[in-house]
Design a protein around this motif. Structure first.
Motif, PDB file in Angstrom:
ATOM      1  N   MET A   1       0.908  -1.167   0.059  1.00  0.00           N
ATOM      2  CA  MET A   1      -0.046   0.128  -0.061  1.00  0.00           C
ATOM      3  C   MET A   1       0.933   1.394   0.006  1.00  0.00           C
ATOM      4  O   MET A   1       0.698   1.937  -0.652  1.00  0.00           O
ATOM      5  CB  MET A   1      -1.025  -0.139   1.080  1.00  0.00           C
ATOM      6  CG  MET A   1      -1.904   1.141   1.222  1.00  0.00           C
ATOM      7  SD  MET A   1      -3.076   0.958  -0.170  1.00  0.00           S
ATOM      8  CE  MET A   1      -3.813  -0.496   0.223  1.00  0.00           C
ATOM      9  N   GLY A   2       2.018   1.190   0.654  1.00  0.00           N
ATOM     10  CA  GLY A   2       2.771   2.536   0.931  1.00  0.00           C
ATOM     11  C   GLY A   2       3.413   2.679  -0.456  1.00  0.00           C
ATOM     12  O   GLY A   2       3.482   3.769  -0.882  1.00  0.00           O
ATOM     13  N   TYR A   5       0.668   3.981  -2.983  1.00  0.00           N
ATOM     14  CA  TYR A   5       0.578   5.448  -2.833  1.00  0.00           C
ATOM     15  C   TYR A   5       1.660   6.582  -3.196  1.00  0.00           C
ATOM     16  O   TYR A   5       1.483   7.363  -3.924  1.00  0.00           O
ATOM     17  CB  TYR A   5       0.553   5.514  -1.359  1.00  0.00           C
ATOM     18  CG  TYR A   5      -1.290   5.932  -0.931  1.00  0.00           C
ATOM     19  CD1 TYR A   5      -2.023   6.842  -1.544  1.00  0.00           C
ATOM     20  CD2 TYR A   5      -1.771   5.071  -0.047  1.00  0.00           C
ATOM     21  CE1 TYR A   5      -3.336   6.962  -1.325  1.00  0.00           C
ATOM     22  CE2 TYR A   5      -3.258   5.037   0.265  1.00  0.00           C
ATOM     23  CZ  TYR A   5      -3.924   5.973  -0.202  1.00  0.00           C
ATOM     24  OH  TYR A   5      -5.264   6.096  -0.068  1.00  0.00           O
ATOM     25  N   PHE A  49       0.439   9.425   2.768  1.00  0.00           N
ATOM     26  CA  PHE A  49      -0.203   8.211   3.026  1.00  0.00           C
ATOM     27  C   PHE A  49       0.632   7.000   2.816  1.00  0.00           C
ATOM     28  O   PHE A  49       0.813   6.073   3.655  1.00  0.00           O
ATOM     29  CB  PHE A  49      -1.456   8.082   2.093  1.00  0.00           C
ATOM     30  CG  PHE A  49      -2.772   8.809   2.361  1.00  0.00           C
ATOM     31  CD1 PHE A  49      -2.853   9.476   3.591  1.00  0.00           C
ATOM     32  CD2 PHE A  49      -3.603   9.123   1.323  1.00  0.00           C
ATOM     33  CE1 PHE A  49      -4.138  10.200   3.951  1.00  0.00           C
ATOM     34  CE2 PHE A  49      -4.741   9.895   1.687  1.00  0.00           C
ATOM     35  CZ  PHE A  49      -4.960  10.594   2.711  1.00  0.00           C
ATOM     36  N   TYR A  53       2.009   4.512   5.641  1.00  0.00           N
ATOM     37  CA  TYR A  53       1.589   3.071   5.509  1.00  0.00           C
ATOM     38  C   TYR A  53       2.888   2.294   5.440  1.00  0.00           C
ATOM     39  O   TYR A  53       2.728   1.051   5.692  1.00  0.00           O
ATOM     40  CB  TYR A  53       0.747   2.776   4.214  1.00  0.00           C
ATOM     41  CG  TYR A  53      -0.762   3.228   4.413  1.00  0.00           C
ATOM     42  CD1 TYR A  53      -1.111   2.812   5.763  1.00  0.00           C
ATOM     43  CD2 TYR A  53      -1.563   3.723   3.486  1.00  0.00           C
ATOM     44  CE1 TYR A  53      -2.807   2.866   6.124  1.00  0.00           C
ATOM     45  CE2 TYR A  53      -2.916   4.140   3.921  1.00  0.00           C
ATOM     46  CZ  TYR A  53      -3.439   3.901   5.035  1.00  0.00           C
ATOM     47  OH  TYR A  53      -4.687   4.191   5.270  1.00  0.00           O
ATOM     48  N   HIS A  54       4.001   2.753   4.736  1.00  0.00           N
ATOM     49  CA  HIS A  54       5.112   2.102   4.957  1.00  0.00           C
ATOM     50  C   HIS A  54       5.837   1.711   6.264  1.00  0.00           C
ATOM     51  O   HIS A  54       6.389   0.638   6.593  1.00  0.00           O
ATOM     52  CB  HIS A  54       6.323   2.962   4.076  1.00  0.00           C
ATOM     53  CG  HIS A  54       7.589   2.026   3.832  1.00  0.00           C
ATOM     54  ND1 HIS A  54       7.806   0.926   3.374  1.00  0.00           N
ATOM     55  CD2 HIS A  54       8.727   2.539   4.818  1.00  0.00           C
ATOM     56  CE1 HIS A  54       9.277   0.720   3.463  1.00  0.00           C
ATOM     57  NE2 HIS A  54       9.794   1.699   4.730  1.00  0.00           N
ATOM     58  N   TYR A  56       3.920   1.713   9.086  1.00  0.00           N
ATOM     59  CA  TYR A  56       2.927   1.112   9.801  1.00  0.00           C
ATOM     60  C   TYR A  56       2.276  -0.066   8.846  1.00  0.00           C
ATOM     61  O   TYR A  56       1.055   0.183   8.606  1.00  0.00           O
ATOM     62  CB  TYR A  56       2.005   1.883  10.555  1.00  0.00           C
ATOM     63  CG  TYR A  56       2.704   2.999  11.539  1.00  0.00           C
ATOM     64  CD1 TYR A  56       3.101   2.583  12.621  1.00  0.00           C
ATOM     65  CD2 TYR A  56       3.125   4.253  11.129  1.00  0.00           C
ATOM     66  CE1 TYR A  56       3.630   3.454  13.808  1.00  0.00           C
ATOM     67  CE2 TYR A  56       3.626   4.987  12.047  1.00  0.00           C
ATOM     68  CZ  TYR A  56       3.954   4.414  13.220  1.00  0.00           C
ATOM     69  OH  TYR A  56       4.553   5.428  14.147  1.00  0.00           O
ATOM     70  N   ALA A  59      -1.291  -1.035   9.573  1.00  0.00           N
ATOM     71  CA  ALA A  59      -2.200  -0.163   9.270  1.00  0.00           C
ATOM     72  C   ALA A  59      -2.490  -0.361   7.737  1.00  0.00           C
ATOM     73  O   ALA A  59      -3.878  -0.176   6.912  1.00  0.00           O
ATOM     74  CB  ALA A  59      -1.769   1.240   9.453  1.00  0.00           C
ATOM     75  N   ALA A  60      -1.528  -0.717   6.879  1.00  0.00           N
ATOM     76  CA  ALA A  60      -1.619  -0.683   5.440  1.00  0.00           C
ATOM     77  C   ALA A  60      -2.158  -1.947   4.695  1.00  0.00           C
ATOM     78  O   ALA A  60      -2.809  -1.934   3.701  1.00  0.00           O
ATOM     79  CB  ALA A  60       0.043  -0.663   4.878  1.00  0.00           C
ATOM     80  N   ALA A  65      -7.473   0.564   4.895  1.00  0.00           N
ATOM     81  CA  ALA A  65      -6.717   1.240   3.946  1.00  0.00           C
ATOM     82  C   ALA A  65      -6.751   0.937   2.725  1.00  0.00           C
ATOM     83  O   ALA A  65      -6.877   1.967   1.796  1.00  0.00           O
ATOM     84  CB  ALA A  65      -5.082   0.495   4.435  1.00  0.00           C
ATOM     85  N   PHE A 111      -8.984   7.166   6.887  1.00  0.00           N
ATOM     86  CA  PHE A 111      -7.526   7.029   7.352  1.00  0.00           C
ATOM     87  C   PHE A 111      -7.087   7.424   8.590  1.00  0.00           C
ATOM     88  O   PHE A 111      -6.297   6.806   9.472  1.00  0.00           O
ATOM     89  CB  PHE A 111      -6.665   7.983   6.320  1.00  0.00           C
ATOM     90  CG  PHE A 111      -5.310   8.417   6.435  1.00  0.00           C
ATOM     91  CD1 PHE A 111      -4.386   7.310   6.416  1.00  0.00           C
ATOM     92  CD2 PHE A 111      -4.654   9.516   6.968  1.00  0.00           C
ATOM     93  CE1 PHE A 111      -2.985   7.510   6.458  1.00  0.00           C
ATOM     94  CE2 PHE A 111      -3.501   9.418   7.489  1.00  0.00           C
ATOM     95  CZ  PHE A 111      -2.663   8.568   7.236  1.00  0.00           C
ATOM     96  N   ASN A 114      -7.926   4.574  10.784  1.00  0.00           N
ATOM     97  CA  ASN A 114      -6.761   3.593  10.591  1.00  0.00           C
ATOM     98  C   ASN A 114      -5.725   3.873  11.550  1.00  0.00           C
ATOM     99  O   ASN A 114      -4.947   3.088  12.248  1.00  0.00           O
ATOM    100  CB  ASN A 114      -6.648   3.526   9.220  1.00  0.00           C
ATOM    101  CG  ASN A 114      -6.076   2.188   8.962  1.00  0.00           C
ATOM    102  OD1 ASN A 114      -6.032   1.056   9.546  1.00  0.00           O
ATOM    103  ND2 ASN A 114      -5.476   2.077   7.743  1.00  0.00           N
TER     104      ASN A 114
END
Length: 133
Positions: A1-2, A5, A49, A53-54, A56, A59-60, A65, A111, A114
């Motif tokens: 996800m990180g 984004y 974001f 997300y990277h 955490y 969370a990602a 997310a 977000f 999250n």
């Protein structure tokens, strides 16, 4: 996800810079608000974001997310397209602008939820070294 984004953010950054350059060259600044939203909601927000997300990964990985990603990445272009059309005088573009804006706001709220749910829960990349952010 990180990573996703961050890649999308760089696309928005390029579009924002090119839009700014074009407006400057042709001396037509009617789309300044679009340029600002591309850079803020596209480049800066998505890059943040991605970084969060990277840092955490729990969370990602959450459903929040993924839902937030799609709301933001559908909402921003719809909102921006609506703003462009409104600047060009198309009053019928107000509803898509509002719908896109609401999608972005709901995504931002997801977000926030999250972040409160996963950040600080020992889910950082460096959690094995007792490093927290």
């Amino acid at each position: 996800m990180g990573k996703t984004y961050l890649k999308v953010a760089t696309v928005y950054f390029t579009i924002g810079v090119l839009a700014g350059l074009t407006m400057g060259i042709i001396h037509d600044f009617r789309f300044t608000s679009v340029h600002a939203h591309i850079n803020l909601l596209g480049w800066v927000t998505m890059a943040l974001f991605g970084i969060i997300y990277h840092l955490y990964p729990n969370a990602a990985k959450s459903k929040l997310a993924k839902t937030q990603f799609w709301l933001h990445n559908i909402g921003v272009p719809v909102m921006l397209g609506g703003i462009v059309l409104q600047v060009l005088g198309v009053s019928a573009a107000l509803p898509p602008t509002i719908i896109g804006s609401i999608a972005v706001v709901v995504g931002v709220i997801l977000f926030m939820v999250n972040v409160f749910k996963y950040v600080g829960k020992d889910s950082t990349v460096n959690s094995d070294k007792n490093v927290s952010i």
